[in-house]
Structures are given as C-alpha cells and as structure tokens.
Scaffold this active site. Structure first.
Site, PDB file in Angstrom:
ATOM      1  CG  HIS A  35      -1.603   1.336   1.444  1.00 19.44           C
ATOM      2  ND1 HIS A  35      -2.526   1.870   0.577  1.00 19.44           N
ATOM      3  CD2 HIS A  35      -1.441   2.246   2.438  1.00 19.44           C
ATOM      4  CE1 HIS A  35      -2.916   3.056   1.030  1.00 19.44           C
ATOM      5  NE2 HIS A  35      -2.268   3.301   2.157  1.00 19.44           N
ATOM      6  CG  HIS A  65       0.173   7.592   4.297  1.00 20.37           C
ATOM      7  ND1 HIS A  65       0.819   6.802   3.372  1.00 20.37           N
ATOM      8  CD2 HIS A  65      -1.059   7.063   4.471  1.00 20.37           C
ATOM      9  CE1 HIS A  65      -0.003   5.837   2.994  1.00 20.37           C
ATOM     10  NE2 HIS A  65      -1.144   5.967   3.642  1.00 20.37           N
ATOM     11  CG  ASP A  66      -1.539   4.684   6.829  1.00 20.34           C
ATOM     12  OD1 ASP A  66      -2.246   5.662   7.143  1.00 20.34           O
ATOM     13  OD2 ASP A  66      -1.823   3.929   5.881  1.00 20.34           O
ATOM     14  CD  GLU A  69      -4.910   6.428  10.910  1.00 26.72           C
ATOM     15  OE1 GLU A  69      -5.739   5.672  10.375  1.00 26.72           O
ATOM     16  OE2 GLU A  69      -4.716   7.607  10.541  1.00 26.72           O
ATOM     17  CG  ASP A  70      -2.222   2.054  10.614  1.00 26.21           C
ATOM     18  OD1 ASP A  70      -3.192   2.407  11.294  1.00 26.21           O
ATOM     19  OD2 ASP A  70      -2.253   2.010   9.372  1.00 26.21           O
ATOM     20  CG  ASP A 126      -4.201   6.908   2.080  1.00 26.58           C
ATOM     21  OD1 ASP A 126      -3.811   5.729   1.950  1.00 26.58           O
ATOM     22  OD2 ASP A 126      -4.879   7.297   3.052  1.00 26.58           O
TER      23      ASP A 126
END
Length: 183
Positions: A35, A65-66, A69-70, A126
């Site tokens: 991704h 970018h994640d 968050e992750d 995204d």
C-alpha cells in the site's frame, strides 16, 4: 540526496515499523508496504504533472503516512529522522483516535488543508490507492459510505493537485461497480 536514496531510506524505515505490527492490506494477505509503495507511485507520477512539486518531501510523506496511526512510531521519532515538516505532515494525515468516528476525517482534512499542497497530494493518493476491490466483509452500506467519503475528500482538497484530483474522480466512478444497489 537523490530521490532514489530518499525512497530507499524511507521505505526501509516504514517497512520495519509496519512489519513489527504484522500489518497487511485489509482484506488481503499482502504486506502493508505494498500500500505504501502504491501511494508513493501515485506521488511519483503526479510530480511529473505538477510544476513546483516538492517530490523529496512528498515521497517521505507517502511512505510514512500511516506510521503514527498504525504503529508505535512517535512524532518525535519521525521528526528526528526525517525532519519537523515531514512529522507535521504525517501527523495531519493521521486520524485522531480520541475523536468520535464521525469527526476523524473532517478533523484530519482541516489539519491537512493548513499545510503544503504535497500533504494534500498524499491524502488524495492514499484514497486513490484505497479505492480498489473492497474487503469481502464490507456490505453495501460500508462500500457506499467509503465512496461518499472519497467524494467529500475530493471536494475538500480541490485545488491541491489537479492531476491527482482527476485520478481520484476516475477511481470514484470505477468504484461504483463494487456497490450493489438493490432493485
């Protein structure tokens, strides 16, 4: 530093962070780095159609970018390794987990809109990448809501990157085939 070196340094960092979470692309067995690299690919192509585009900055954002968050990555860690501008961009692209679900996307979009256009571009890229075959467990309502969120995102980030805005519109139209409308 050459863009290839920036890409390699950043993807290694992001891959290690996401692998530590055993994260895969939802609905697949593919490692999450697929991704991230797809978002970065959208950014690479968009940069060729976007005068004045800061590709080195945007590639870092695309690949990271994640991470807030992750993964267990911290803002300070990103800032120390990649710089404050990158950390602030990644933070804007991160949904605030303390907010109710309905407020997460509007809050993130408001923060994105206060930053450079490359941050806007990564959010568009995204969503372009995410408008693929939805996970099999999503019902029609979930697919419709996701498409509607993409439409809102497209409207909110209008003027951020014309090339990616057009790509997102095409993906929204193509996504309709995944929404079964009862007759």
């Amino acid at each position: 530093m050459e863009i290839q070196s920036i890409y390699q340094e950043t993807i290694k960092f992001a891959t290690a962070k996401h692998l530590s979470q055993n994260q895969t692309i939802p609905g697949t067995n593919l490692p999450y780095v697929v991704h991230l690299s797809n978002v970065a690919m959208e950014i690479l192509i968009a940069s060729q159609h976007s005068p004045g585009f800061k590709l080195d900055f945007a590639i870092k954002l695309a690949l990271l970018h994640d991470t807030l968050e992750d993964t267990d990555t911290t803002f300070e860690e990103i800032s120390n390794v990649f710089g404050l501008d990158v950390a602030e961009g990644v933070l804007a692209l991160t949904k605030d987990s303390k907010l109710p679900k309905a407020e997460k996307m509007p809050d993130s979009l408001a923060r994105i809109k206060n930053l450079q256009k490359e941050v806007w571009a990564v959010k568009l890229a995204d969503r372009i990448t995410n408008l693929q075959v939805p996970p099999s467990h999503w019902d029609t309502a979930k697919k419709t809501a996701y498409r509607n969120e993409a439409i809102r995102l497209s409207e909110e980030l209008k003027g951020g990157n014309g090339y990616l805005e057009n790509r997102l519109q095409e993906k929204i139209v193509a996504y309709e085939k995944y929404i079964s409308i009862p007759t």
